[in-house]
Design a protein around this motif. Structure first.
Motif, PDB file in Angstrom:
ATOM      1  N   ILE A 171       1.071  -1.009  -0.323  1.00  0.00           N
ATOM      2  CA  ILE A 171       0.232   0.286   0.233  1.00  0.00           C
ATOM      3  C   ILE A 171       0.769   1.351  -0.303  1.00  0.00           C
ATOM      4  CG2 ILE A 171      -2.066   1.182   1.420  1.00  0.00           C
ATOM      5  CD1 ILE A 171      -2.981  -1.643   2.140  1.00  0.00           C
ATOM      6  N   ALA A 224      -6.375   2.872  -0.919  1.00  0.00           N
ATOM      7  CA  ALA A 224      -6.807   1.841  -0.465  1.00  0.00           C
ATOM      8  C   ALA A 224      -7.695   2.355   1.573  1.00  0.00           C
ATOM      9  CB  ALA A 224      -5.463   1.198   0.435  1.00  0.00           C
ATOM     10  N   GLN A 265      -9.777   0.587   3.491  1.00  0.00           N
ATOM     11  CA  GLN A 265      -9.952  -0.484   4.863  1.00  0.00           C
ATOM     12  C   GLN A 265      -8.562  -2.214   4.677  1.00  0.00           C
ATOM     13  OE1 GLN A 265     -12.464  -0.270   6.657  1.00  0.00           O
ATOM     14  NE2 GLN A 265     -11.274  -2.098   8.431  1.00  0.00           N
ATOM     15  N   LEU A 266      -8.515  -1.577   5.745  1.00  0.00           N
ATOM     16  CA  LEU A 266      -7.139  -3.076   5.748  1.00  0.00           C
ATOM     17  C   LEU A 266      -7.983  -3.859   6.793  1.00  0.00           C
ATOM     18  CD1 LEU A 266      -4.486  -4.643   5.611  1.00  0.00           C
ATOM     19  CD2 LEU A 266      -3.435  -3.086   6.787  1.00  0.00           C
ATOM     20  N   SER A 311      -7.182  -8.825   3.739  1.00  0.00           N
ATOM     21  CA  SER A 311      -8.306  -7.848   3.137  1.00  0.00           C
ATOM     22  C   SER A 311      -7.416  -6.579   2.591  1.00  0.00           C
ATOM     23  CB  SER A 311      -9.034  -8.873   2.944  1.00  0.00           C
ATOM     24  OG  SER A 311     -10.046  -8.086   1.914  1.00  0.00           O
ATOM     25  N   VAL A 312      -7.456  -6.312   1.327  1.00  0.00           N
ATOM     26  CA  VAL A 312      -7.387  -4.836   1.072  1.00  0.00           C
ATOM     27  C   VAL A 312      -9.070  -4.072   0.502  1.00  0.00           C
ATOM     28  CG1 VAL A 312      -6.507  -2.804   0.782  1.00  0.00           C
ATOM     29  CG2 VAL A 312      -5.120  -4.516   1.653  1.00  0.00           C
ATOM     30  N   THR A 313      -9.501  -3.075   1.385  1.00  0.00           N
ATOM     31  CA  THR A 313     -10.540  -2.685   0.316  1.00  0.00           C
ATOM     32  C   THR A 313      -9.960  -1.345  -0.521  1.00  0.00           C
ATOM     33  OG1 THR A 313     -12.158  -3.835   2.004  1.00  0.00           O
ATOM     34  CG2 THR A 313     -12.983  -2.339   0.492  1.00  0.00           C
ATOM     35  N   GLN A 324     -12.068  -5.670  -3.565  1.00  0.00           N
ATOM     36  CA  GLN A 324     -11.172  -5.985  -2.342  1.00  0.00           C
ATOM     37  C   GLN A 324      -9.443  -6.767  -2.815  1.00  0.00           C
ATOM     38  OE1 GLN A 324     -13.741  -8.270   0.236  1.00  0.00           O
ATOM     39  NE2 GLN A 324     -14.114  -6.681   1.811  1.00  0.00           N
ATOM     40  N   VAL A 355       1.850  -8.196   3.976  1.00  0.00           N
ATOM     41  CA  VAL A 355       0.827  -6.636   3.469  1.00  0.00           C
ATOM     42  C   VAL A 355       2.442  -5.802   4.336  1.00  0.00           C
ATOM     43  CG1 VAL A 355       0.060  -4.506   4.038  1.00  0.00           C
ATOM     44  CG2 VAL A 355      -1.473  -6.748   3.657  1.00  0.00           C
ATOM     45  N   LEU A 370      -4.545   3.518   8.133  1.00  0.00           N
ATOM     46  CA  LEU A 370      -4.481   2.328   7.796  1.00  0.00           C
ATOM     47  C   LEU A 370      -3.389   1.185   9.074  1.00  0.00           C
ATOM     48  CD1 LEU A 370      -4.067   1.607   4.337  1.00  0.00           C
ATOM     49  CD2 LEU A 370      -6.140   1.624   5.424  1.00  0.00           C
TER      50      LEU A 370
END
Length: 298
Positions: free
Chosen positions: A8, A79, A81-82, A90-92, A98, A104, A232
């Motif tokens: 990210i 990004a 949400q993590l 999961s990365v939104t 997603q 990460v 994050l």
């Protein structure tokens, strides 16, 4: 598809982290919003072979070289949400899509909280700076100012005489302690008391205008901006460390955070940063993440 690693942040630290993973033929997704911290500066300095090159050019060259590796993908997005845990993160993204990964790497950098002073924000990165190693030489030993914003400002004022005659504007900060005043005097730093009203001037001369009407002509002004990491890291519970310049993500020698499977690098993971430090941090984070994929988490 589950990636081996989602990174990210696609600036200098993030792309540097992606490179060793790409060369190990690991599936990597870089998520980048496109807001590099040094985007306001005309040139970057201090990075071997790239000294004086425009930040955009360094980033573009790095991305071209990185994307030549077939296992790397790029998402131009934010990004938001993590979640998850090691081997199942999961990365939104902002559009709701997603992506999933085993590891990460956080390389999203920080933002600079600037003092509220008319004329300052539009000169940030051009006539107002935070790092003398990045910008001090180009001032050609002209008159330099330091605007007091925190306890770090005295440290800045003590450093900057190596780059030019220095004036320390106390602005709204208290008078430094006696021992600090003695150090400032020994370094030849001039002190100016009273609030600063605004900044003005053209590309050649920066003027500091005091509330009482006095004005000072400078080649450049330095401030100790307060760094602000994004949300994050704390969404997953990564521990932060505090510094006089603000909070940053705590990491170990291989850039692991306190959350297993999550690594952090660049300005997000140190109290102060630069392009060469970000590149070095990123390389270590990429190697650290790869080692954890090969040999497991400690």
């Amino acid at each position: 598809m589950k990636h081996d690693v989602i990174i990210i942040g696609g600036s200098y630290a993030g792309m540097s982290a992606a490179l060793p993973l790409a060369r190990a033929r690991r599936a990597v997704l870089v998520v980048d919003e496109g807001l590099r911290r040094n985007r306001f500066a005309a040139a970057s300095h201090g990075f071997l072979t790239q000294d004086g090159v425009a930040p955009d050019e360094i980033a573009a060259t790095a991305r071209t070289q990185l994307m030549a590796y077939g296992t790397v993908q790029w998402a131009q997005a934010r990004a938001v949400q993590l979640s998850g845990q090691a081997d199942d993160f999961s990365v939104t993204l902002q559009d709701g899509t997603q992506h999933h990964a085993r590891r990460v790497i956080l390389a999203s950098g920080v933002s600079d909280a600037l003092p509220t002073l008319p004329g300052l924000a539009e000169r940030w990165g051009r006539q107002v700076f935070h790092c003398p190693y990045c910008h001090g030489y180009e001032l050609q030993q002209g008159a330099i100012g330091v605007l007091a914003t925190s306890e770090m400002s005295s440290h800045q004022a003590l450093m900057l005489p190596d780059w030019g005659p220095t004036t320390f504007f106390l602005h709204k900060q208290p008078m430094p302690a006696a021992d600090t005043l003695a150090q400032l005097q020994a370094r030849g730093v001039s002190l100016v008391q009273g609030p600063v009203a605004h900044l003005r001037g053209d590309a050649n001369v920066l003027q500091v205008i005091m509330a009482d009407g006095r004005h000072f002509d400078l080649a450049g002004l330095f401030i100790a901006s307060r760094i602000q990491p994004g949300p994050l890291a704390t969404q997953l519970g990564c521990a932060l460390d505090d510094s006089p310049m603000g909070s940053y993500v705590r990491t170990d020698a291989v850039k692991s955070t306190t959350v297993p499977g999550v690594f952090a690098c660049g300005d997000l993971a140190r109290a102060a940063g630069s392009v060469p430090l970000a590149v070095g941090d990123g390389a270590m984070a990429g190697v650290g993440a790869h080692r954890s994929l090969m040999f497991g988490l400690d």
